[in-house]
Design an enzyme around this catalytic site. Sequence first.
Site, PDB file in Angstrom:
ATOM      1  N   GLU A 194      53.362  51.190  62.391  1.00 25.87           N
ATOM      2  CA  GLU A 194      52.575  50.063  61.870  1.00 25.87           C
ATOM      3  C   GLU A 194      53.384  48.785  62.001  1.00 25.87           C
ATOM      4  OE1 GLU A 194      51.030  50.218  57.837  1.00 25.87           O
ATOM      5  OE2 GLU A 194      50.401  52.299  58.115  1.00 25.87           O
ATOM      6  N   GLU A 201      54.021  56.475  54.447  1.00 26.82           N
ATOM      7  CA  GLU A 201      54.716  55.696  53.427  1.00 26.82           C
ATOM      8  C   GLU A 201      54.789  56.354  52.046  1.00 26.82           C
ATOM      9  OE1 GLU A 201      53.303  51.665  53.239  1.00 26.82           O
ATOM     10  OE2 GLU A 201      53.828  51.264  55.313  1.00 26.82           O
TER      11      GLU A 201
HETATM   12  C1  FCB Z   1      50.902  49.575  54.777  1.00 30.93           C
HETATM   13  C2  FCB Z   1      49.866  50.673  54.635  1.00 30.93           C
HETATM   14  C3  FCB Z   1      48.565  50.353  55.327  1.00 30.93           C
HETATM   15  C4  FCB Z   1      48.162  48.913  55.141  1.00 30.93           C
HETATM   16  C5  FCB Z   1      49.292  47.995  55.532  1.00 30.93           C
HETATM   17  C6  FCB Z   1      48.974  46.529  55.428  1.00 30.93           C
HETATM   18  O1  FCB Z   1      51.814  49.651  53.720  1.00 30.93           O
HETATM   19  O2  FCB Z   1      50.366  51.865  55.169  1.00 30.93           O
HETATM   20  O3  FCB Z   1      47.604  51.240  54.832  1.00 30.93           O
HETATM   21  O4  FCB Z   1      47.752  48.711  53.869  1.00 30.93           O
HETATM   22  O5  FCB Z   1      50.418  48.266  54.724  1.00 30.93           O
END
Ligand code: FCB
Length: 454
Positions: free
Chosen positions: A364, A168
Site C-alpha cells: 500500500e 496491518e
Molecule cells: C491503511 C489501511 C487501508 C486504508 C489506508 C488509507 O492503514 O490498511 O485500509 O485505510 O490505510
Amino acid sequence: MATDASTDASTASNPLPRFPDGFLWGVSTSAHQIEGAAELRGPSVWDAFTAEPGRIKDGSTAAVACDHYHRYREDVALLADLGVDAYRFSVSWPRVDSPGGVGLDFYDRLVDELCAAGVRPVPTLFHWDLPAGLDWLERDTAARFAEYVSVVARRLGDRVGKWITLNEPAEHTLLGHALGIHAPGRELLFDALPVAHHQLLAHGLAVRALRASGATDVGIANSHGPTWPASDDPADREAADFYDLLLNRMFADPILTGRYPEGIGELMPGSAERIAADLEIIAEPLDWYGVNYYAPTRVGAPQGAEIEFGGVTLPAELPFSVREIEGRPRTDFGWPVVPEGLTELLTGFRDRYGDRLPPVVITENGCSYEGLDDRDRVAYLDGHVRALHRASEAGVDVRGYFVWSLLDNFEWAEGYARRFGLVHVDFATLERTPKASYGWFRDLIADQRRGPVG
Ligand code: FCB
C-alpha cells in the site's frame, strides 16, 4: 487542499527509472471498504462499531460502500484498462462464514474475472473485518482464522498464487484495541498487547495452512514508517525508540527473526515456553514481505496532556507524544508527504534484518485528495515510486508496488470524507470516473513495459 508539492512535481517530468523485469504493478482495496452487500454476509465487528453513534465522522456506514459486490465486473474492467499486473483485494471472513457458503462464490467469480482479464489476484485474508462474536483477545481466534484460511485456499488455490495473510496487525491492535478509534472500539492501552500476539500467531498458522494447500508465494502486509525523534534530547530519543519498537519492531522482529524485541515477549499472554513455541510458528519463512507505507512519524517525550494528531486523540498516559512534521506538503488527511521516508525505511530494514528480510513488496502507498484533476496525488505517487527505485538501487530487493487505492471508498472512522482512489466514486449514484492519477499510473505501467528509458 495542499498544493505545495512543487518539489516532487518538478521531478515528474524526468523519465522514471526502469524497475526490474517481473516487477509487479498493482492497486489495493479491502472488502469492508468497497464491497457493500452487507445483507449478503454475516455481521462483522465493524458493523457493530459503525452502528454506535459518533464512531464514524460523517455518520456513514459501509452497508453499500462502492457496491463492488454487484459491480465487480465494471471494476475489473477498470483494472484491465489500467494495465496492472496484479490486484490486491481482501476476502471478507464474515462473508465466507455466511449461511450456505455462498460468500465464497463471490470470490470465485471475482478471481475468474480477474484471470480472464489477465490481472493476477492477490487476496488478503484478513483486513480488519472480524466476524462478530470473535475476539482477538482470545487465543482461539488464531486457530479459527487458520481453519477459515484453509477453506479459502481449497476453493481459490487453483487460480490464486500470491497470498497475504493479514493487513496491518499493528493498526488493528493500536487503533482498534488500544485507542478505541477503530472497531471493536476498545481502549485498553497496553492491555491490548495480546491482540498483537494472537494476530501474529494467526499469521504463522495461516502460513502453515497455505503451505499445506500447496501455496508457494506467501506474504503479509505490515504498516511501517521511519520514526523521527523530535530532537536530540535523550528523553525524545528514548520515546521515539519506544514508539519504533511498538509500531515497527514488535510486528517485524517476530516474523523475520523469531523473537520479540527486548522487554516485549514478557508482556505477551502465556508462559515463556508457550511464547517461545508460538514464535516458531510466527517465524514461518515467507516468500516476500509486504510493506504499507504512508509517512514517517515524529515522536518526542510525553507531554502530560492529550494530543490531537491526524484526526486521532492520543491519551496523556502514553509514554511518548506524536509531533507534527513541519515544512512538508500535506494530504487532505493532514499526513505529511515524505517520499524519501520510504527509501529510509527500506534501507533501514535491510540493515536491521539483513538476509532474514525476504524480497519486499509495497502493498500500500497512497494519499487522500479531493478532485478529479488530482495532480497532488500524481506528485505524491511519482515521488514515492522514485524513492522506491532509490531503495532498489541501494540494494533492497523490491518486487512490487501497489497503490492504495483503486476506488474512493469507506475510509474507516473517517467515513467517505477521505478519497484515496485513482478512480472517483460518486457515492450517490455509484458512478466511477477515472481521475488524472489513473491516467498517470496507466502511462507509467505502459512505459515500464516498453523497456529501458532513453
Ligand atoms: C491503511 C489501511 C487501508 C486504508 C489506508 C488509507 O492503514 O490498511 O485500509 O485505510 O490505510
